[in-house]
Write a protein that holds these residues in place. Structure first.
Motif, PDB file in Angstrom:
ATOM      1  N   VAL A 195       0.832  -1.206   0.000  1.00  0.00           N
ATOM      2  CA  VAL A 195       0.000   0.000   0.000  1.00  0.00           C
ATOM      3  C   VAL A 195       0.869   1.258   0.000  1.00  0.00           C
ATOM      4  N   LEU A 196       1.931   1.257   0.782  1.00  0.00           N
ATOM      5  CA  LEU A 196       2.792   2.439   0.856  1.00  0.00           C
ATOM      6  C   LEU A 196       3.457   2.721  -0.488  1.00  0.00           C
ATOM      7  N   PHE A 197       4.019   1.690  -1.125  1.00  0.00           N
ATOM      8  CA  PHE A 197       4.690   1.907  -2.414  1.00  0.00           C
ATOM      9  C   PHE A 197       3.692   2.114  -3.544  1.00  0.00           C
ATOM     10  N   GLU A 198       2.488   1.602  -3.380  1.00  0.00           N
ATOM     11  CA  GLU A 198       1.441   1.830  -4.384  1.00  0.00           C
ATOM     12  C   GLU A 198       0.999   3.287  -4.381  1.00  0.00           C
ATOM     13  N   THR A 199       1.026   3.926  -3.226  1.00  0.00           N
ATOM     14  CA  THR A 199       0.469   5.280  -3.111  1.00  0.00           C
ATOM     15  C   THR A 199       1.533   6.378  -3.143  1.00  0.00           C
ATOM     16  N   TRP A 200       2.582   6.220  -2.379  1.00  0.00           N
ATOM     17  CA  TRP A 200       3.513   7.334  -2.197  1.00  0.00           C
ATOM     18  C   TRP A 200       4.398   7.610  -3.404  1.00  0.00           C
ATOM     19  N   LEU A 201       4.492   6.681  -4.344  1.00  0.00           N
ATOM     20  CA  LEU A 201       5.273   6.934  -5.556  1.00  0.00           C
ATOM     21  C   LEU A 201       4.412   7.395  -6.723  1.00  0.00           C
ATOM     22  N   VAL A 202       3.090   7.448  -6.538  1.00  0.00           N
ATOM     23  CA  VAL A 202       2.193   7.862  -7.624  1.00  0.00           C
ATOM     24  C   VAL A 202       2.520   9.265  -8.149  1.00  0.00           C
ATOM     25  N   PRO A 203       2.863  10.255  -7.299  1.00  0.00           N
ATOM     26  CA  PRO A 203       3.205  11.572  -7.865  1.00  0.00           C
ATOM     27  C   PRO A 203       4.397  11.517  -8.816  1.00  0.00           C
ATOM     28  N   VAL A 204       5.403  10.699  -8.493  1.00  0.00           N
ATOM     29  CA  VAL A 204       6.567  10.558  -9.380  1.00  0.00           C
ATOM     30  C   VAL A 204       6.141   9.909 -10.691  1.00  0.00           C
TER      31      VAL A 204
ATOM     32  N   ARG B  37      -6.988  27.636 -14.715  1.00  0.00           N
ATOM     33  CA  ARG B  37      -5.534  27.696 -14.615  1.00  0.00           C
ATOM     34  C   ARG B  37      -4.984  26.308 -14.322  1.00  0.00           C
ATOM     35  N   ASN B  38      -3.831  25.981 -14.920  1.00  0.00           N
ATOM     36  CA  ASN B  38      -3.164  24.706 -14.665  1.00  0.00           C
ATOM     37  C   ASN B  38      -2.006  24.921 -13.694  1.00  0.00           C
ATOM     38  N   TYR B  39      -2.166  24.442 -12.472  1.00  0.00           N
ATOM     39  CA  TYR B  39      -1.148  24.602 -11.444  1.00  0.00           C
ATOM     40  C   TYR B  39      -0.061  23.548 -11.603  1.00  0.00           C
ATOM     41  N   GLN B  40       1.199  23.976 -11.501  1.00  0.00           N
ATOM     42  CA  GLN B  40       2.304  23.036 -11.439  1.00  0.00           C
ATOM     43  C   GLN B  40       2.234  22.274 -10.112  1.00  0.00           C
ATOM     44  N   PRO B  41       2.716  21.023 -10.081  1.00  0.00           N
ATOM     45  CA  PRO B  41       2.702  20.273  -8.812  1.00  0.00           C
ATOM     46  C   PRO B  41       3.399  21.002  -7.667  1.00  0.00           C
TER      47      PRO B  41
ATOM     48  N   ARG C 293       2.118  24.147  -2.331  1.00  0.00           N
ATOM     49  CA  ARG C 293       2.175  25.394  -1.546  1.00  0.00           C
ATOM     50  C   ARG C 293       0.789  25.961  -1.271  1.00  0.00           C
ATOM     51  N   GLN C 294      -0.253  25.278  -1.760  1.00  0.00           N
ATOM     52  CA  GLN C 294      -1.618  25.757  -1.566  1.00  0.00           C
ATOM     53  C   GLN C 294      -2.213  25.158  -0.287  1.00  0.00           C
ATOM     54  N   PRO C 295      -2.568  25.975   0.703  1.00  0.00           N
ATOM     55  CA  PRO C 295      -3.155  25.437   1.942  1.00  0.00           C
ATOM     56  C   PRO C 295      -4.419  24.615   1.702  1.00  0.00           C
TER      57      PRO C 295
ATOM     58  N   THR D 197      -0.211  13.996 -11.969  1.00  0.00           N
ATOM     59  CA  THR D 197       0.725  14.255 -10.872  1.00  0.00           C
ATOM     60  C   THR D 197       0.006  14.826  -9.665  1.00  0.00           C
ATOM     61  N   ASN D 198      -0.857  15.822  -9.887  1.00  0.00           N
ATOM     62  CA  ASN D 198      -1.523  16.483  -8.770  1.00  0.00           C
ATOM     63  C   ASN D 198      -2.487  15.553  -8.039  1.00  0.00           C
ATOM     64  N   ALA D 199      -3.259  14.772  -8.803  1.00  0.00           N
ATOM     65  CA  ALA D 199      -4.142  13.793  -8.166  1.00  0.00           C
ATOM     66  C   ALA D 199      -3.317  12.717  -7.456  1.00  0.00           C
ATOM     67  N   GLY D 200      -2.138  12.415  -8.006  1.00  0.00           N
ATOM     68  CA  GLY D 200      -1.245  11.453  -7.367  1.00  0.00           C
ATOM     69  C   GLY D 200      -0.721  11.958  -6.036  1.00  0.00           C
TER      70      GLY D 200
END
Length: 429
Positions: free
Chosen positions: A68-77, A219-223, A228-230, A365-368
């Motif tokens: 679960v950890l490797f399935e989720t935490w590497l998704v942004p990469v 607007r398309n926000y960079q990751p 940096r968005q609260p 990336t952002n949803a990841g």
């Protein structure tokens, strides 16, 4: 000068048919079905692994936690690679890693061997999951909730198709052979599907919808901007506290049933009779899949936050009622199903809300980044077990989980909705 700018601008591709878009969605769903067993099918192998090697159950289950950890935490990469190079290469590599993970499991004779196999399978499954959800969000800016929900349903309910075959093969041929053949089969199908998976080009899909219920950024926000968005961290916190409650029930459904002495009690509903825990597990998987497109579709009509308020509130009430009435086997089956129906929608609501807020260009990336909340929530599950072991009962665990869902329900409507309205309004200026 204007003519020169127009001449050098990249031309837009022609609008594709809805049938083409749905075909792309179907390819993604097929890949999601193929990775479902890596999470939901693991439980069928654990008893035979324990019986063969004599390891304690907790040590074996660390393999699942690592998955679960490797399935989720590497998704942004992995999502960054998708947004930069397209979905095909990431899903192709993901399929290879999924197959390799279970091939390693088939040969493993040590705990570290299973840990390695599940880590590799987790990296592969995460790449496929993040890619397919992100691609669905890009192909359907007009139906993001429904598209993300249908795609996530492939993962939530996909394993229901192979419950019987996996159990039968384990019984007839052994769990190592089952790991080998299912690992290779699922991985090969993922690799084949990867060659047909494409990302939309500019102009191929409809514009984002505009209505009073759906707030969508232009607007398309960079990751790096998203982090940096609260408001992103508010969504992350909500994902964690809702996700932890559902994962707690998922991981402990049988132990809870055993402690409440309902696990082996026969239950008859809709003309079928099974033991309470088997009936509950079967219904839970189906409803956990159906809820994702259902609430995603609802959110496309009434808005993401309004849907969160309803679903998270239902989840909180369902967990509370399960705590009160779950000692009765029939209510245990019905209410556990209700809890899963109110929980699984997080995997459609949060990705679509994230893309609505931060744009579609870097959606994968952002949803990841937001999806890593599932891994964080998984780390809270052992705390629930510790609370239960310390007190000798599940009361405090259920009360905390119910309260967390009610809190998330209120945050959605009182804080997230007005805050997101301000953020989206600024993005269109």
């Amino acid at each position: 000068m204007t003519d020169m700018v127009q001449a050098t601008a990249a031309p837009s591709a022609a609008r594709v048919s809805d049938a083409y878009r749905w075909a792309q969605l179907a390819i993604g769903v097929g890949a999601m079905v193929m990775i479902a067993n890596y999470q939901y099918g693991w439980t069928f192998f654990v008893p035979d692994i324990q019986k063969t090697f004599g390891w304690d159950r907790a040590s074996i289950q660390w393999a699942f936690t690592l998955f679960v950890l490797f399935e989720t935490w590497l998704v942004p990469v992995e999502g960054w690679f998708v947004d930069k190079y397209g979905p095909r290469i990431v899903v192709l590599i993901g399929g290879v890693l999924c197959a390799l993970g279970w091939v390693i499991n088939a040969q493993a004779t040590t705990l570290n061997g299973y840990y390695l196999g599940m880590i590799i399978a987790g990296i592969g499954a995460g790449g496929v999951y993040g890619t397919c959800v992100g691609n669905a969000l890009k192909w359907f800016p007009d139906k993001r909730g429904l598209a993300a929900g249908i795609t996530a349903a492939g993962f939530g309910a996909g394993s229901a198709l192979t419950v019987a075959p996996i159990q039968a093969m384990i019984k007839d041929s052994g769990f190592q052979t089952t790991f080998l053949y299912f690992g290779l089969g699922q991985g090969i199908i993922i690799c084949i599907l990867a060659f047909f998976l494409l990302a939309p080009k500019a102009g191929q899909v409809p514009n984002v919808v505009t209505n009073a219920a759906l707030l969508q950024s232009r607007r398309n926000y960079q990751p790096t901007e998203v982090l940096r968005q609260p408001i992103f961290w508010l969504m992350y916190f909500m994902f964690v506290i809702v996700g932890a409650g559902g994962l707690m029930v998922t991981a402990n459904l049988k132990p809870i049933a055993v402690d409440w002495k309902v696990d082996s009690v026969p239950v008859t509903l809709i003309g079928m009779t099974m033991t309470a825990v088997t009936f509950a597990a079967t219904i839970d998987r189906v409803l956990n899949g159906l809820t994702r497109p259902f609430f995603g579709w609802i959110s496309d009509m009434i808005g993401r936050e309004n849907t969160m308020f309803i679903a998270f509130g239902m989840e909180g009430i369902g967990i509370w009622m399960l705590y009160l009435w779950g000692h009765d086997p029939i209510w245990f089956v019905l209410l556990s199903g209700f809890v899963f129906f109110a929980w699984g929608e997080i995997y459609s609501l949060f990705p679509s809300t994230c893309t609505d807020t931060f744009g579609a260009k870097f959606a994968t990336t952002n949803a990841g980044l937001l999806y890593t909340a599932k891994g964080t929530a998984a780390l809270l599950v052992p705390i629930a077990n510790y609370v239960q072991q310390t007190s000798g009962h599940w009361d405090n665990v259920f009360i905390i989980a119910a309260g967390a869902n009610i809190l998330a329900s209120l945050l959605a409507i009182v804080v997230l909705k007005p805050w997101r309205k301000v953020v989206v309004a600024k993005s269109t200026l």
